[in-house]
Design a protein around this motif. Structure first.
Motif, short mmCIF file in Angstrom:
data_model
loop_
_atom_site.label_atom_id
_atom_site.label_comp_id
_atom_site.label_asym_id
_atom_site.label_seq_id
_atom_site.Cartn_x
_atom_site.Cartn_y
_atom_site.Cartn_z
N ALA A 3 0.83 -1.20 0.00
CA ALA A 3 0.00 0.00 0.00
C ALA A 3 0.87 1.25 0.00
O ALA A 3 0.48 2.29 -0.53
N CYS A 198 7.80 -11.38 4.14
CA CYS A 198 6.52 -10.91 3.61
C CYS A 198 5.55 -12.05 3.39
O CYS A 198 4.35 -11.93 3.68
N ASN A 203 -0.90 -9.82 7.06
CA ASN A 203 -1.32 -8.47 6.68
C ASN A 203 -0.69 -8.05 5.36
O ASN A 203 -1.35 -7.44 4.50
N ILE A 204 0.58 -8.37 5.19
CA ILE A 204 1.25 -8.03 3.93
C ILE A 204 0.64 -8.81 2.79
O ILE A 204 0.41 -8.28 1.70
N GLN A 206 -2.39 -9.89 2.50
CA GLN A 206 -3.68 -9.32 2.17
C GLN A 206 -3.51 -8.04 1.35
O GLN A 206 -4.26 -7.80 0.40
N SER A 207 -2.51 -7.24 1.69
CA SER A 207 -2.29 -5.99 0.96
C SER A 207 -1.84 -6.25 -0.47
O SER A 207 -2.03 -5.41 -1.35
N MET A 210 -4.76 -5.87 -2.90
CA MET A 210 -5.62 -4.68 -2.83
C MET A 210 -5.88 -4.07 -4.20
O MET A 210 -6.85 -3.36 -4.39
#
Length: 215
Positions: A3, A198, A203-204, A206-207, A210
């Motif tokens: 992000a 990573c 969380n990474i 999922q990003s 995006m």
């Protein structure tokens, strides 16, 4: 992590990217582009010919010369971050798009990177992100490089966005990054360390998805 790259803002350079806007065949026929170049880009990217035509129309609208130099890139990027100073981050991003290191980003450069960012595999996206952070392109990320990146991000977001943020916030992020990534504590992060960390971070991961439905 991904992000942070902010490339979804650069995608906004091209005004009509959504699939619904690709339907007008007559409008597309007015787009001038070398057919052999377009066919080659269909092979090199994950975009269809129609999508590439729409992207090219937007690119030429912003960049009539067909290439973007760093000054133009910075001016365009600054429109998305009026509350801060995006010039340094745009400089780093420009260098990541300028794959031939010739001081300009062609349409080909643009869509090849965009294809990775939007539709590449997880590994491809992470490699692109690593290359962005590896400012001198020597194959590892130093604390100094990540400090420069973090300061450029905070400058871009602007102090008015986060008025309560401590001055130490960029360095805190750098410390956190190296604590997580630098597995052997040698002061640099290699591509192997970066990928391994990573890919284990939910969380990474999922990003990484995006931008999957941007176009």
């Amino acid at each position: 992590i991904f992000a942070v790259i902010g490339s979804n803002h650069f995608v906004s350079l091209s005004p009509s990217l959504h699939a619904g806007s690709i339907a007008d065949e007559g409008e597309l026929s007015t787009v001038c582009y070398r057919p052999e170049g377009l066919d080659r880009l269909v092979q090199q990217t994950k975009f269809s010919k129609k999508e590439l035509q729409v992207l090219y129309r937007g690119f030429k609208n912003e960049c009539p010369s067909g290439v973007v130099n760093e000054e133009t890139f910075k001016n365009i990027y600054s429109q998305f971050f009026p509350q801060g100073d995006s010039s340094m981050y745009a400089h780093f991003l420009f260098e990541a798009f300028d794959t031939h290191n010739n001081g300009s980003v062609s349409f080909e450069d643009f869509v090849i990177s965009l294809s990775i960012i939007l539709r590449g595999s997880i590994t491809d996206k992470l490699n692109w992100a690593f290359n962005l952070y590896d400012l001198n392109k020597d194959g590892c990320i130093t604390r100094e490089e990540m400090t420069d990146i973090m300061h450029s991000i905070y400058d871009m977001m602007g102090k008015y966005t986060y008025p309560s943020m401590k001055d130490s916030a960029p360095m805190d992020h750098v410390d956190s990054f190296f604590q997580k990534m630098d597995k052997n504590n040698d002061g640099v992060v290699t591509i192997e360390e970066f990928l391994e960390t990573c890919q284990k971070d939910e969380n990474i991961m999922q990003s990484m998805h995006m931008f999957d439905n941007v176009i």
